[in-house]
Design an enzyme around this catalytic site. Structure first.
Site, PDB file in Angstrom:
ATOM      1  N   ASP A  34       4.922  -0.112  -3.926  1.00 28.72           N
ATOM      2  CA  ASP A  34       5.933  -0.434  -2.918  1.00 28.72           C
ATOM      3  C   ASP A  34       6.499  -1.820  -3.217  1.00 28.72           C
ATOM      4  O   ASP A  34       5.776  -2.810  -3.164  1.00 28.72           O
ATOM      5  CB  ASP A  34       5.268  -0.420  -1.540  1.00 28.72           C
ATOM      6  N   SER A  40       7.631   1.659   7.668  1.00 34.88           N
ATOM      7  CA  SER A  40       8.427   0.465   7.418  1.00 34.88           C
ATOM      8  C   SER A  40       8.529  -0.349   8.716  1.00 34.88           C
ATOM      9  O   SER A  40       7.495  -0.685   9.274  1.00 34.88           O
ATOM     10  CB  SER A  40       9.784   0.855   6.841  1.00 34.88           C
ATOM     11  N   HIS A  77       8.325   2.909  -1.422  1.00 34.95           N
ATOM     12  CA  HIS A  77       8.439   2.607   0.002  1.00 34.95           C
ATOM     13  C   HIS A  77       9.024   3.747   0.838  1.00 34.95           C
ATOM     14  O   HIS A  77       8.841   3.754   2.044  1.00 34.95           O
ATOM     15  CB  HIS A  77       9.323   1.354   0.166  1.00 34.95           C
TER      16      HIS A  77
END
Lengths: 285, 285
Positions: free
Chosen positions: B229, B152, B261
């Site tokens: 995602d 991320s 995600h």
């Protein structure tokens, strides 16, 4: 099924590299293909197949002769089948340059327009006639383990052909293709040459569109590109990423820096493609 | 170098998972980090390091606690180091939602604007202070074999940090990052929060821009994304492909269908990232 005529048979890595011709009723033309039978196949064991769609420039013999794949195919017990990319030797008006893309291109589509439609039916040839030839009694093929790969226009065609026929092709890899030809300048010129202006039909040969409408079982596809490939631009590549998102298709996409479009790229990385098929085959045995 | 205070030390796969805090002069704040020492390191052998940049939501302990990486790190003899992603516990005006992206985000940049600049100097912290802490005599680290990974906002940061410091980080992988944050809505909001409107400076934290200006040795980078995602859109991804073309950086880009995600994605694929570093380390020993 017309009979096969053997053109040559040469020992290679304890297997045999063979070359045949046969009359193709689909293309209404005599077509050649190459096939490598690894040692395992010579013993009569049924073997998986990697079916290779070559690019424009060379005939079926080019991949066989230059890729070096037989070293790995022998070791892994995988048959390599490489059909001719177009019916070669046809004199078509325009093939000498009047059209932007003419004879010997073909793009593995079923042409719908004159003067190409009579002999350029490569999609149906691969999916039906050549597939049938492979999986009939001619060769010791494990017909539930056939993977499709290709380079350049063969790489462009491999993904749509495999995903439109998931019952026939269980795995697919592609080198240096155009994955969104309906949107690229070069792709559009080629598709309009063979298919006319019916853009709905163009979509059958476009990876992003075929992925978007895909309803078959889960797939993982492998795409490989030379970082210095001058033939392909970003527009032919990036839409593939977007197309895969939210589908049941996983993507392995590689760029290898410094490599160009042609045989040096294939020679360097062809083993990875064979092993990619092998890994998927191993989950299906 | 300030002294390290051990918070905990727990046996795990015959190695030790440790947690420390120390005063960071760079961030002017007490910072925590986790480090896994595999059995090889406990014997005193110098080991390579995979330095992990975590995402926003969890502290350094989240990755350590949930990823399951120690099983593989123990086997491969690789140290896992995971610093805190921001100086946690600072009360900054705006952190409770007045800004679109506030405290606990940080994005691994050196902030240049109030109220963030006093404590949010994470780029320099990772590259200088934490790197120095790792490679000094605290741990048996093979300092020429340090790879960087993240998820991320840590995946967003890993590539620019590694490629701007190729002498320090020999390999880099990234999960679920934004590779062109200067052009995405979310990325732009975050960068403007911490860096103001000087967009030249934003480019230091944008993978595509850093790749375009990269002059270091050849690199192969690995990027991994969940196909479902919901956080990342195509615009954060596709420009990475174009950026790599014509450079001396090769790309391995994957989409894995159906994954989202968060930690389930990390847990499923973290071994691949460790082995990617290992493969590159093995060429440098």
């Amino acid at each position: 099924m017309s009979s096969l005529k053997e053109i040559s048979s040469i020992k290679l890595f304890n297997g045999y590299q063979k070359r045949y011709s046969h009359y193709s009723f689909t293309n209404d033309w005599e077509m050649k293909f190459s096939i490598y039978l690894p040692p395992k196949a010579l013993k009569g064991d049924q073997c998986p197949v990697m079916l290779w769609l070559t690019g424009r420039t060379l005939g079926e013999w080019g991949f066989t002769n230059k890729s070096g794949i037989q070293r790995f195919a022998a070791k892994e017990g995988i048959i390599i089948a490489a059909p001719e990319p177009t019916p070669r030797g046809i004199e078509v008006k325009g093939e000498d340059g009047e059209l932007p893309y003419g004879s010997q291109f073909g793009y593995y589509v079923d042409s719908t327009v004159d003067p190409w439609s009579k002999h350029y039916q490569m999609y149906s040839y691969i999916v039906n006639e050549f597939y049938q030839l492979l999986t009939s009694t001619n060769f010791p093929v494990k017909s539930n383990l056939i993977g499709l790969s290709g380079h350049s226009m063969g790489g462009t065609a491999a993904i749509p052909i495999a995903l439109r026929n998931p019952d026939k092709f269980v795995s697919v890899t592609s080198m240096s293709g155009d994955y969104n030809p309906i949107a690229t300048e070069g792709g559009s010129k080629i598709l309009s040459t063979y298919l006319g202006e019916n853009k709905d039909n163009w979509e059958n040969y476009d990876s992003t569109k075929v992925i978007n409408s895909y309803t078959g079982p889960e797939r993982t596809i492998f795409v490989d590109l030379g970082g210095s490939d001058p033939v392909l631009d970003d527009f032919s590549q990036a839409p593939l990423l977007k197309a895969c998102r939210g589908t049941n298709i996983s993507l392995d996409y590689r760029i290898r820096h410094g490599y160009h479009h042609a045989y040096e790229f294939i020679q360097t990385f062809i083993e990875d493609h064979l092993l990619y098929h092998k890994k998927i085959f191993s989950t299906l045995i």
